[in-house]
Design an enzyme around this catalytic site. Structure first.
Site, mmCIF file in Angstrom:
data_model
loop_
_atom_site.group_PDB
_atom_site.id
_atom_site.type_symbol
_atom_site.label_atom_id
_atom_site.label_comp_id
_atom_site.label_asym_id
_atom_site.label_seq_id
_atom_site.Cartn_x
_atom_site.Cartn_y
_atom_site.Cartn_z
ATOM 1 N N SER A 1 0.805 -1.217 0.000
ATOM 2 C CA SER A 1 0.000 0.000 0.000
ATOM 3 C C SER A 1 0.841 1.270 0.000
ATOM 4 C CB SER A 1 -0.963 -0.029 1.181
ATOM 5 O OG SER A 1 -1.844 1.029 1.082
ATOM 6 N N HIS A 2 0.688 2.079 1.048
ATOM 7 C CA HIS A 2 1.343 3.382 1.112
ATOM 8 C C HIS A 2 2.766 3.289 1.656
ATOM 9 C CE1 HIS A 2 -0.670 2.220 4.710
ATOM 10 N NE2 HIS A 2 0.184 2.942 5.396
ATOM 11 N N ASP B 1 -2.474 6.455 -3.502
ATOM 12 C CA ASP B 1 -1.317 5.824 -2.855
ATOM 13 C C ASP B 1 -0.696 4.730 -3.718
ATOM 14 O OD1 ASP B 1 -3.377 4.003 -2.662
ATOM 15 O OD2 ASP B 1 -2.677 3.200 -0.754
ATOM 16 N N ASP C 1 -1.047 1.459 -4.057
ATOM 17 C CA ASP C 1 -1.894 0.493 -4.764
ATOM 18 C C ASP C 1 -3.230 1.075 -5.221
ATOM 19 O OD1 ASP C 1 -2.664 0.657 -2.073
ATOM 20 O OD2 ASP C 1 -3.534 -1.347 -2.088
ATOM 21 N N ASP D 1 -5.790 2.586 -3.658
ATOM 22 C CA ASP D 1 -7.075 2.538 -2.946
ATOM 23 C C ASP D 1 -7.303 3.750 -2.040
ATOM 24 O OD1 ASP D 1 -5.201 1.742 -1.089
ATOM 25 O OD2 ASP D 1 -6.182 -0.158 -0.577
ATOM 26 N N ARG D 2 -6.250 4.520 -1.774
ATOM 27 C CA ARG D 2 -6.440 5.705 -0.924
ATOM 28 C C ARG D 2 -6.604 6.963 -1.769
ATOM 29 N NH1 ARG D 2 -2.827 5.464 4.476
ATOM 30 N NH2 ARG D 2 -3.361 3.340 5.049
ATOM 31 N N LYS E 1 -11.586 -0.023 -0.868
ATOM 32 C CA LYS E 1 -11.644 1.421 -1.014
ATOM 33 C C LYS E 1 -11.038 1.769 -2.361
ATOM 34 C CE LYS E 1 -7.601 2.180 1.966
ATOM 35 N NZ LYS E 1 -7.334 0.894 2.647
#
Ligand code: G16
Length: 544
Positions: free
Chosen positions: A113-114, A278, A280, A282-283, A377
């Site tokens: 992710s982030h 981010d 991947d 999703d944010r 998300k």
């Protein structure tokens, strides 16, 4: 197809966290480490024979190598069809959509992710189930259990798959389909939002914008959708090429890490709209000309205005937010007379509510918002929601936010993170907080009187499952709240998060700086948890 069975030893640290297993790349590169975890997942699934699996990642360092290994383990475990994003790339929401669209049995998404990427940084892997959402706890507990007893894994002795050419590759009965990572996702967005209206507003110059892909996965998605389909000028998407180390940056869309965008949006040259996503995809972070929209406010504003968006114009069934997310959306739900659920941190907790049709929109303070269109998300979805809202109302981001506060009041909000805290110290802080909980209700601290103090526990209203120890909550008579949690996504020591919020109904006081407005609460949080005193630090690592 020749299948090799390889003897192995368990690793004792393969417990999935808030969102899959995240470790340093070097940990994943140890012999058998990735293989063990993937085999443990497959050993936990009821049936892999003849099943279809979606596979892709955010392009971070080790993505391609990991994908080749997973393909071979999947083939050896009986999967008959893999759907993989070209180049091994898929954003998390696009993977969720592909699972749903193809009725796959599940998917593996490779991402931390982030968290930063590169040979000395982080890698991760998460399994999503057939509804497209993150594996619920009953799965992840089983993955962990299997990882502790694993004694062998199976791997097919086949050549590496060509990840770069779209189309089908067949090895006996095993089929691999390489798909364009953007096509299906872009179609879905086109169905939800009013693309012609957004395009017209962008081309007329009424909306000017900058989207920061942070050298991560949303680059190709945003280039296609925002520049090509919606007509934004070339260069509106910055840092658009996914890089294995994210250009040395930290692909976390907040004011600290998306600094280039933040500096632009708070300058005299600011466009009307700014956003970032981010690692991947999703944010999301939403900004207007000289204004930052907190994720909690963004969720509330979306809920209050959903009927203006084609995909939600028949109204929303209900909403949900993670426990530490501010109560702004609760006020909207009350006004709309719809249900509002408070869940633990982790997108997986929204899955059952979405599947059961109890909610349409959901979100988290950690820069995550989404809806029933997928089961993750979705960063770009949130950006398009805002663009559609701006185009439809003709208002600026600032006007929309201020009008919302005037109507519902403002939940002034901030999160203070202390990263890489020594584990023993962090546990000591939580023990100290826990000891105080029974004696806190009714106590006065200056102008604050404690109304409740507890450790959050959640019972899923759909399947009745119970999740305990989901963070410490202290609520006050005036509606203010503070929450203490240990992150489940950090990879070094403990990350302690302190979430602070205060309700302000007076429009004359709503435009304050959050850190100033929350100063008393910040001091009280220190008094109660002693993090600065115990760690010797004077400021949080990140404030959002
Ligand atoms: C993940 C989860 C989110 C969660 C976030 C932060 O996001 O999917 O539900 O809010 O981590 O979790 P924590 O506070 O435990 O670090 P992502 O974007 O990292 O996958």
């Amino acid at each position: 197809m020749k299948i090799k069975t390889v003897p192995t030893q368990p690793f004792d640290d393969q417990k999935p966290g808030t969102s899959g297993l995240r470790k340093k790349v070097k940990v994943f590169q140890q012999p058998n480490y990735l293989e063990n975890f993937v085999q443990s997942i497959f050993d936990s699934l009821p049936d892999t024979q003849g099943a279809c699996l979606v596979l892709g990642g955010d392009g971070r360092y080790f993505n391609r190598e990991a994908i080749q290994i997973i393909i071979k383990i999947a083939a050896a475990n009986g999967f008959s069809h893999l759907i993989i994003g070209q180049g091994g790339l898929l954003s998390t929401p696009a993977a969720s959509h592909l699972i749903r669209k193809n009725q796959a049995s599940g998917g593996l998404v490779l991402s931390a992710s982030h968290n930063p990427g590169g040979p000395d940084e982080d890698f991760g892997i998460k399994y999503n189930v057939s509804n497209g959402g993150p594996a619920p706890e009953k799965y992840t507990d089983e993955f962990y259990r299997q990882s502790k007893i694993i004694s062998e894994y199976k791997i097919a002795e086949i050549e590496d798959i060509d990840l770069d050419s779209t189309g089908e590759q067949q090895i006996e009965t095993f089929k691999v389909t390489i798909v364009d990572p953007v096509d299906d996702y872009a179609d879905l967005m086109n169905q939800i939002f009013d693309f012609p209206l957004i395009k017209k507003t962008i081309e007329s110059g009424d909306i000017t914008l900058c989207f920061d892909a942070m050298h991560a996965i949303t680059g190709p998605y945003a280039k296609r959708i925002i520049e090509k389909m919606l007509g934004a000028k070339t260069g509106s998407v910055i840092n658009a090429t996914p890089l294995p180390d994210f250009g040395g940056g930290h692909p976390d869309p907040n004011l600290a890490h998306a600094k280039q965008l933040a500096d632009l949006m708070f300058s005299s040259d600011a466009p009307t709209f700014g956003a970032a996503s981010d690692g991947d995809g999703d944010r999301n972070m939403i900004l207007g000309n000289n204004i930052f929209v907190t994720p909690s406010d963004s969720l509330a504003i979306m809920a209050a205005n959903a009927q203006l968006i084609p995909g939600y114009n028949r109204g929303i069934a209900g909403v949900a937010r993670s426990m530490p997310t501010s109560q702004a959306v609760d006020r909207v739900a009350e006004a709309l007379d719809i249900a509002c659920y408070e869940t633990p941190t982790g997108w997986k907790y929204f899955g059952n509510l979405l599947d059961a049709g109890k909610i349409t929109l959901c979100g988290e303070e950690s820069f995550g918002t989404g809806s029933n269109h997928v089961r993750e998300k979705d960063g770009l979805w949130a950006v398009l929601f805002w663009l559609n809202l701006l185009a439809k109302t003709g208002q600026s981001v600032s006007d929309i936010v201020h009008q919302h506060w005037q109507k519902f009041g403002r939940d002034i909000y901030s999160r203070h993170d202390y990263e890489a805290v020594d584990l023993t110290l962090a546990n000591g802080i939580f023990d100290y907080l826990r000891e105080q909980l029974p004696s806190l209700p009714g106590k006065n601290f200056g102008k604050f009187t404690v109304k409740f103090a507890d450790e959050f526990s959640y019972q899923d209203p759909v399947d009745g499952s119970i999740s305990k120890n989901q963070g410490i909550r202290i609520g006050f008579e005036d509606g203010s709240r503070m929450v203490f949690r240990l992150s489940g996504t950090g990879t070094v020591g403990a990350t302690l998060r302190i979430y602070l919020e205060k309700f302000e109904s007076d429009p004359a006081l709503q435009d304050q700086d959050a850190q100033i407005a929350l100063a008393d609460l910040i001091d009280l949080a220190e008094q109660l948890c002693e993090i600065k005193k115990r760690t010797g630090r004077d400021t949080p690592t990140v404030i959002t």
